[in-house]
Design a protein around this motif. Structure first.
Motif, PDB file in Angstrom:
ATOM      1  N   SER A   1       0.820  -1.199   0.000  1.00 41.17           N
ATOM      2  CA  SER A   1       0.000   0.000   0.000  1.00 41.17           C
ATOM      3  C   SER A   1       0.863   1.262   0.000  1.00 41.17           C
ATOM      4  O   SER A   1       0.519   2.237  -0.652  1.00 41.17           O
ATOM      5  CB  SER A   1      -0.905   0.017   1.220  1.00 41.17           C
ATOM      6  OG  SER A   1      -1.875  -1.000   1.148  1.00 41.17           O
ATOM      7  N   THR A   2       1.964   1.208   0.751  1.00 38.29           N
ATOM      8  CA  THR A   2       2.811   2.397   0.816  1.00 38.29           C
ATOM      9  C   THR A   2       3.460   2.677  -0.534  1.00 38.29           C
ATOM     10  O   THR A   2       3.617   3.845  -0.913  1.00 38.29           O
ATOM     11  CB  THR A   2       3.892   2.249   1.893  1.00 38.29           C
ATOM     12  OG1 THR A   2       4.629   1.048   1.662  1.00 38.29           O
ATOM     13  CG2 THR A   2       3.288   2.208   3.276  1.00 38.29           C
ATOM     14  N   VAL A   3       3.804   1.626  -1.252  1.00 37.80           N
ATOM     15  CA  VAL A   3       4.405   1.812  -2.575  1.00 37.80           C
ATOM     16  C   VAL A   3       3.384   2.419  -3.530  1.00 37.80           C
ATOM     17  O   VAL A   3       3.694   3.359  -4.271  1.00 37.80           O
ATOM     18  CB  VAL A   3       4.948   0.473  -3.120  1.00 37.80           C
ATOM     19  CG1 VAL A   3       5.401   0.605  -4.558  1.00 37.80           C
ATOM     20  CG2 VAL A   3       6.079  -0.038  -2.243  1.00 37.80           C
ATOM     21  N   MET A   4       2.152   1.917  -3.494  1.00 40.57           N
ATOM     22  CA  MET A   4       1.110   2.470  -4.366  1.00 40.57           C
ATOM     23  C   MET A   4       0.804   3.922  -4.010  1.00 40.57           C
ATOM     24  O   MET A   4       0.544   4.738  -4.893  1.00 40.57           O
ATOM     25  CB  MET A   4      -0.172   1.636  -4.271  1.00 40.57           C
ATOM     26  CG  MET A   4      -0.196   0.421  -5.164  1.00 40.57           C
ATOM     27  SD  MET A   4       0.072   0.780  -6.907  1.00 40.57           S
ATOM     28  CE  MET A   4      -1.300   1.837  -7.294  1.00 40.57           C
ATOM     29  N   THR A  38      -4.947   4.831   1.032  1.00 40.20           N
ATOM     30  CA  THR A  38      -4.822   5.321   2.408  1.00 40.20           C
ATOM     31  C   THR A  38      -5.757   4.547   3.336  1.00 40.20           C
ATOM     32  O   THR A  38      -5.373   4.182   4.451  1.00 40.20           O
ATOM     33  CB  THR A  38      -5.127   6.831   2.471  1.00 40.20           C
ATOM     34  OG1 THR A  38      -4.269   7.511   1.551  1.00 40.20           O
ATOM     35  CG2 THR A  38      -4.913   7.380   3.862  1.00 40.20           C
ATOM     36  N   GLY A  39      -6.968   4.276   2.880  1.00 41.88           N
ATOM     37  CA  GLY A  39      -7.891   3.460   3.663  1.00 41.88           C
ATOM     38  C   GLY A  39      -7.339   2.073   3.922  1.00 41.88           C
ATOM     39  O   GLY A  39      -7.462   1.529   5.031  1.00 41.88           O
ATOM     40  N   SER A  40      -6.706   1.488   2.920  1.00 39.65           N
ATOM     41  CA  SER A  40      -6.093   0.174   3.084  1.00 39.65           C
ATOM     42  C   SER A  40      -4.992   0.202   4.135  1.00 39.65           C
ATOM     43  O   SER A  40      -4.890  -0.693   4.984  1.00 39.65           O
ATOM     44  CB  SER A  40      -5.520  -0.299   1.740  1.00 39.65           C
ATOM     45  OG  SER A  40      -4.803  -1.498   1.893  1.00 39.65           O
ATOM     46  N   LEU A  41      -4.172   1.248   4.092  1.00 41.02           N
ATOM     47  CA  LEU A  41      -3.106   1.385   5.092  1.00 41.02           C
ATOM     48  C   LEU A  41      -3.674   1.531   6.506  1.00 41.02           C
ATOM     49  O   LEU A  41      -3.198   0.876   7.447  1.00 41.02           O
ATOM     50  CB  LEU A  41      -2.238   2.604   4.774  1.00 41.02           C
ATOM     51  CG  LEU A  41      -1.180   2.429   3.718  1.00 41.02           C
ATOM     52  CD1 LEU A  41      -0.597   3.767   3.317  1.00 41.02           C
ATOM     53  CD2 LEU A  41      -0.100   1.512   4.213  1.00 41.02           C
ATOM     54  N   ILE A  42      -4.680   2.359   6.657  1.00 40.82           N
ATOM     55  CA  ILE A  42      -5.258   2.604   7.990  1.00 40.82           C
ATOM     56  C   ILE A  42      -5.902   1.337   8.539  1.00 40.82           C
ATOM     57  O   ILE A  42      -5.676   0.960   9.696  1.00 40.82           O
ATOM     58  CB  ILE A  42      -6.264   3.774   7.932  1.00 40.82           C
ATOM     59  CG1 ILE A  42      -5.510   5.076   7.674  1.00 40.82           C
ATOM     60  CG2 ILE A  42      -7.079   3.862   9.220  1.00 40.82           C
ATOM     61  CD1 ILE A  42      -6.406   6.253   7.357  1.00 40.82           C
ATOM     62  N   VAL A  43      -6.691   0.641   7.714  1.00 39.03           N
ATOM     63  CA  VAL A  43      -7.342  -0.588   8.178  1.00 39.03           C
ATOM     64  C   VAL A  43      -6.297  -1.658   8.503  1.00 39.03           C
ATOM     65  O   VAL A  43      -6.436  -2.392   9.488  1.00 39.03           O
ATOM     66  CB  VAL A  43      -8.368  -1.085   7.133  1.00 39.03           C
ATOM     67  CG1 VAL A  43      -8.908  -2.453   7.501  1.00 39.03           C
ATOM     68  CG2 VAL A  43      -9.511  -0.099   7.009  1.00 39.03           C
ATOM     69  N   SER A  84     -10.841  -8.745   5.147  1.00 36.08           N
ATOM     70  CA  SER A  84     -10.587  -8.652   3.711  1.00 36.08           C
ATOM     71  C   SER A  84     -10.532  -7.206   3.222  1.00 36.08           C
ATOM     72  O   SER A  84     -10.185  -6.957   2.071  1.00 36.08           O
ATOM     73  CB  SER A  84     -11.663  -9.414   2.935  1.00 36.08           C
ATOM     74  OG  SER A  84     -12.912  -8.769   3.056  1.00 36.08           O
ATOM     75  N   LEU A  85     -10.870  -6.252   4.074  1.00 34.49           N
ATOM     76  CA  LEU A  85     -10.898  -4.845   3.663  1.00 34.49           C
ATOM     77  C   LEU A  85      -9.556  -4.316   3.145  1.00 34.49           C
ATOM     78  O   LEU A  85      -9.538  -3.641   2.118  1.00 34.49           O
ATOM     79  CB  LEU A  85     -11.396  -3.966   4.805  1.00 34.49           C
ATOM     80  CG  LEU A  85     -12.909  -3.915   4.991  1.00 34.49           C
ATOM     81  CD1 LEU A  85     -13.255  -3.088   6.222  1.00 34.49           C
ATOM     82  CD2 LEU A  85     -13.589  -3.367   3.769  1.00 34.49           C
ATOM     83  N   PRO A  86      -8.428  -4.574   3.811  1.00 36.85           N
ATOM     84  CA  PRO A  86      -7.173  -4.015   3.276  1.00 36.85           C
ATOM     85  C   PRO A  86      -6.880  -4.469   1.850  1.00 36.85           C
ATOM     86  O   PRO A  86      -6.505  -3.664   1.003  1.00 36.85           O
ATOM     87  CB  PRO A  86      -6.108  -4.532   4.245  1.00 36.85           C
ATOM     88  CG  PRO A  86      -6.829  -4.808   5.505  1.00 36.85           C
ATOM     89  CD  PRO A  86      -8.201  -5.245   5.095  1.00 36.85           C
ATOM     90  N   TYR A  87      -7.098  -5.748   1.585  1.00 31.89           N
ATOM     91  CA  TYR A  87      -6.839  -6.277   0.245  1.00 31.89           C
ATOM     92  C   TYR A  87      -7.811  -5.683  -0.773  1.00 31.89           C
ATOM     93  O   TYR A  87      -7.416  -5.266  -1.863  1.00 31.89           O
ATOM     94  CB  TYR A  87      -6.943  -7.805   0.266  1.00 31.89           C
ATOM     95  CG  TYR A  87      -6.683  -8.451  -1.057  1.00 31.89           C
ATOM     96  CD1 TYR A  87      -5.399  -8.533  -1.572  1.00 31.89           C
ATOM     97  CD2 TYR A  87      -7.721  -8.979  -1.812  1.00 31.89           C
ATOM     98  CE1 TYR A  87      -5.153  -9.117  -2.795  1.00 31.89           C
ATOM     99  CE2 TYR A  87      -7.497  -9.565  -3.031  1.00 31.89           C
ATOM    100  CZ  TYR A  87      -6.209  -9.641  -3.522  1.00 31.89           C
ATOM    101  OH  TYR A  87      -5.971 -10.216  -4.737  1.00 31.89           O
ATOM    102  N   ALA A  88      -9.091  -5.633  -0.404  1.00 34.01           N
ATOM    103  CA  ALA A  88     -10.099  -5.096  -1.325  1.00 34.01           C
ATOM    104  C   ALA A  88      -9.830  -3.627  -1.639  1.00 34.01           C
ATOM    105  O   ALA A  88      -9.917  -3.204  -2.804  1.00 34.01           O
ATOM    106  CB  ALA A  88     -11.490  -5.267  -0.723  1.00 34.01           C
ATOM    107  N   MET A  89      -9.492  -2.851  -0.611  1.00 33.32           N
ATOM    108  CA  MET A  89      -9.217  -1.428  -0.845  1.00 33.32           C
ATOM    109  C   MET A  89      -7.952  -1.241  -1.676  1.00 33.32           C
ATOM    110  O   MET A  89      -7.881  -0.331  -2.512  1.00 33.32           O
ATOM    111  CB  MET A  89      -9.112  -0.700   0.490  1.00 33.32           C
ATOM    112  CG  MET A  89     -10.437  -0.657   1.228  1.00 33.32           C
ATOM    113  SD  MET A  89     -10.253   0.022   2.864  1.00 33.32           S
ATOM    114  CE  MET A  89     -10.845   1.664   2.576  1.00 33.32           C
TER     115      MET A  89
END
Length: 147
Positions: A1-4, A38-43, A84-89
């Motif tokens: 996520s940080t790379v993206m 950012t949502g993926s990182l936070i979750v 599954s939220l981090p992967y989906a986001m």
């Protein structure tokens, strides 16, 4: 996520992306990508913190936790959805980044650029389709011929 996230921010810094139209499809799709990433990182951080809180608990504590979750209104589906939220986001962030990138590429009018990108996109879509198709075949085989 940080790379993206770094890729999205760098993409907005490219001069051709942000010329004149701050409300173009490419810029809006990049902003949406940044929001999802950012949502993926936070979750991810919240889930890691939640799991670290329990530390090295026994199997009995894990069973108790799962029984408590199963007894709620949504049950185990809520637990599966939250995990599954981090992967989906992340996936949605990548889809929006691909939309932004392809929008900016297809604004170009050079035949060589368009031909190479269309060729590359075709190969990528074929590989993704092949992966999904073989996974579906495995799933159907498992269903039709249970062990």
């Amino acid at each position: 996520s940080t790379v993206m996230l770094a890729v999205d921010i760098s993409f907005l810094a490219v001069p051709n992306v942000n010329i004149g139209q701050s409300q173009s499809i490419g810029v809006i799709a990049t902003y949406l990508s940044i929001i999802f990433i950012t949502g993926s990182l936070i979750v991810s951080l919240l889930l890691a913190r939640q799991n670290q809180k329990y530390g090295f608990e026994s199997a009995d504590k894990a069973t108790e936790f799962l029984e408590n979750i199963a007894g709620t209104l949504l049950g185990m589906k809520a637990l599966a959805t939250v995990h599954s939220l981090p992967y989906a986001m992340l996936m949605w962030g990548m889809v929006y980044f691909a939309i932004a990138l392809l929008y900016n590429v297809f604004k170009s009018h050079t035949i060589a650029m368009l031909a190479s990108v269309v060729g590359g996109c075709t190969v990528v879509v074929m590989f993704i389709s092949w992966f999904l198709w073989t996974g579906k075949i495995r799933q159907l085989t498992k269903f039709a011929f249970p062990s």
